[in-house]
Design an enzyme around this catalytic site. Structure first.
Site, PDB file in Angstrom:
ATOM      1  CG  ASP A   1     -76.307-191.379 115.195  1.00 28.46           C
ATOM      2  OD1 ASP A   1     -77.486-190.978 115.248  1.00 28.46           O
ATOM      3  OD2 ASP A   1     -75.647-191.663 116.211  1.00 28.46           O
TER       4      ASP A   1
ATOM      5  NE  ARG B   1     -81.482-214.024 119.981  1.00 25.67           N
ATOM      6  CZ  ARG B   1     -80.825-215.181 119.889  1.00 25.67           C
ATOM      7  NH1 ARG B   1     -80.486-215.846 120.972  1.00 25.67           N
ATOM      8  NH2 ARG B   1     -80.506-215.686 118.720  1.00 25.67           N
TER       9      ARG B   1
ATOM     10  CE1 TYR C   1     -73.996-190.335 122.266  1.00 20.27           C
ATOM     11  CE2 TYR C   1     -73.519-192.571 121.567  1.00 20.27           C
ATOM     12  CZ  TYR C   1     -74.034-191.685 122.495  1.00 20.27           C
ATOM     13  OH  TYR C   1     -74.602-192.172 123.637  1.00 20.27           O
TER      14      TYR C   1
ATOM     15  CE  LYS D   1     -80.332-190.070 123.256  1.00 18.82           C
ATOM     16  NZ  LYS D   1     -79.180-190.036 122.381  1.00 18.82           N
TER      17      LYS D   1
HETATM   18  C1  LIG Z   1     -77.994-190.949 122.487  1.00 18.18           C
HETATM   19  C2  LIG Z   1     -77.329-191.118 121.203  1.00 18.18           C
HETATM   20  C3  LIG Z   1     -76.888-192.372 120.772  1.00 18.18           C
HETATM   21  C4  LIG Z   1     -76.942-193.608 121.660  1.00 18.18           C
HETATM   22  O1  LIG Z   1     -78.213-194.001 122.004  1.00 18.18           O
HETATM   23  P1  LIG Z   1     -78.469-194.917 123.303  1.00 18.18           P
HETATM   24  O2  LIG Z   1     -79.855-195.401 123.120  1.00 18.18           O
HETATM   25  O3  LIG Z   1     -78.287-194.016 124.487  1.00 18.18           O
HETATM   26  O4  LIG Z   1     -77.455-196.009 123.275  1.00 18.18           O
HETATM   27  C5  LIG Z   1     -76.347-192.468 119.521  1.00 18.18           C
HETATM   28  N1  LIG Z   1     -76.217-191.390 118.716  1.00 18.18           N
HETATM   29  C6  LIG Z   1     -76.614-190.166 119.097  1.00 18.18           C
HETATM   30  C7  LIG Z   1     -76.461-189.029 118.157  1.00 18.18           C
HETATM   31  C8  LIG Z   1     -77.171-189.982 120.348  1.00 18.18           C
HETATM   32  O5  LIG Z   1     -77.526-188.768 120.741  1.00 18.18           O
END
Ligand SMILES: *Cc1c(COP(=O)(O)O)cnc(C)c1O
Length: 390
Positions: free
Chosen positions: A182, A57, A110, A206
């Protein structure tokens, strides 16, 4: 080593893996030890994440390779992989906040992050308030004696306001706050640690994955912040599955060429959209007349394929006609894969520090790796449907 060379080579150890170019997928839970000494050592040094962890883990050579790569790409020192971008955000906020604290969050954050702050952190005595994305050094006036974290996301979700992160970070540090960011949009084009950020979170889901087939999160820090983040990961039992980690590691090797093409295609599509009579504004910092262009140019080395489009007033059924008839743009959340996407959003997006002033509906476009001529032709037919139904 220049950036693209780093991305091609970082985290690879063929000599440890039978000469294989890529580390294999380690599927494991229990990790066995020969001696009590090795066993106790691994357990006593959980946070070390040396190449020998006590339990899968915590990590395996597959995850350590990706963690090393992400740290290097972002300019941090340690990285934690978790099961999703949202989990990364939750771990980072948990790690630096406790009851009685206050967190300042950018208003264009977000939406699930805002809900996490308002509906979850509030239950544990942490108060969140929101600030204007364009507020640079002026953030100092909003920092309270109990503010511990300033949270950035640049450019903002859906509307893509670029923040003056260095100015915000300098003001935050003067008052003893940690700066969390982020960095999913900026990715390899924004080096957070060179701009004052202490903790960088990404949705590896992404562009790092890049093929719409995995969910993953990353939290990158400097050594001095590792203990807090690593300890929180233990408390919450975070984990990232080995197959997803492997796919992400495979994905990053082609990141520079993919992102460059996403930007090139997005610019071609955005420039065409900008001239459409149905459109009020294209929200894409890489465009010269975007309000965030100067800051983007100063702090970023490129853009990705995600941007917003504000339309003149049209009824919902006209927007539905545009979106539902698209041939190459899929309707669905998430982004960063090789394929194009289109999603609608509206003025009712939650804001508390600023007002989102859109005259009509809006679209978020993710421009993929298709030929931009085909994408433009697809959109041209879409605008025809919008007008016919409007
Ligand atoms: C998609 C996204 C997230 C969350 O990511 P997940 O892997 O879907 O939980 C966080 N911040 C931004 C800017 C995003 O576009």
């Amino acid at each position: 080593m220049k950036r693209d060379t780093v991305i091609a080579h970082v985290g690879r150890h063929p000599e440890e893996h039978f000469g294989a170019v890529n580390p294999p997928v380690y599927r494991a839970s229990t990790l066995l030890f020969k001696t009590m000494e090795d066993y106790h050592h691994a357990r006593a040094h959980r946070l070390d994440r040396t190449r020998r962890s006590a339990y899968a883990r915590i990590g395996t050579p597959t995850s350590f390779a990706l963690e090393d790569a992400i740290s290097e790409i972002e300019g941090g020192e340690r990285c934690l992989l978790v099961g999703s971008g949202m989990m990364g955000i939750a771990v980072a906020l948990h790690a630096f906040l406790e009851a009685g604290d206050h967190v300042l969050v950018v208003d264009t954050v977000y939406a699930p992050t805002r809900r996490f702050c308002d509906q979850f952190l509030s239950r544990y005595g942490v108060e969140a308030s929101y600030y204007d994305p364009y507020l640079g050094a002026g953030i100092a006036a909003l920092i309270r004696p109990n503010t511990r974290v300033v949270y950035c996301e640049s450019p903002g979700t859906s509307t893509f306001e670029v923040q003056d992160v260095p100015a915000i970070a300098a003001a935050a540090h003067r008052k003893g706050c940690k700066v969390l960011m982020d960095n999913t949009w900026g990715l390899m084009n924004f080096r957070p640690f060179e701009h004052g950020v202490d903790v960088s979170i990404q949705a590896g889901t992404k562009y790092i994955g890049g093929h719409s087939d995995l969910v993953l999160g990353t939290v990158t820090v400097r050594n001095e912040d590792w203990e807090r983040v690593g300890t929180m990961s233990h408390f919450l039992g975070t984990h990232a599955g080995p197959d997803d980690v492997y796919l992400a590691l495979r994905g990053i090797r082609t990141l520079p060429v993919r992102l460059e093409r996403h930007m090139e295609n997005a610019l071609a599509v955005a420039r065409w959209i900008e001239k459409r009579p149905e459109v009020v504004q294209v929200m894409y910092p890489a465009l010269e007349n975007d309000p965030g262009h100067a800051l983007w140019k100063r702090d970023f080395t490129g853009a990705c394929g995600l941007f917003g489009v504000a339309l003149k007033p049209y009824p919902d059924k006209a927007v539905a006609a545009l979106i539902e008839g698209m041939e190459y743009f899929g309707l669905g959340v998430s982004w960063g894969g090789y394929e194009s996407l289109i999603t609608p959003f509206k003025n009712d997006t939650v804001r508390t520090a600023t007002k989102l002033d859109l005259p009509g509906p809006a679209l978020r476009l993710h421009v993929g790796l298709e030929d931009p001529d085909d994408l433009i032709a697809d959109l041209e037919k879409g605008f025809a449907r919008l007008n016919a139904a409007g």
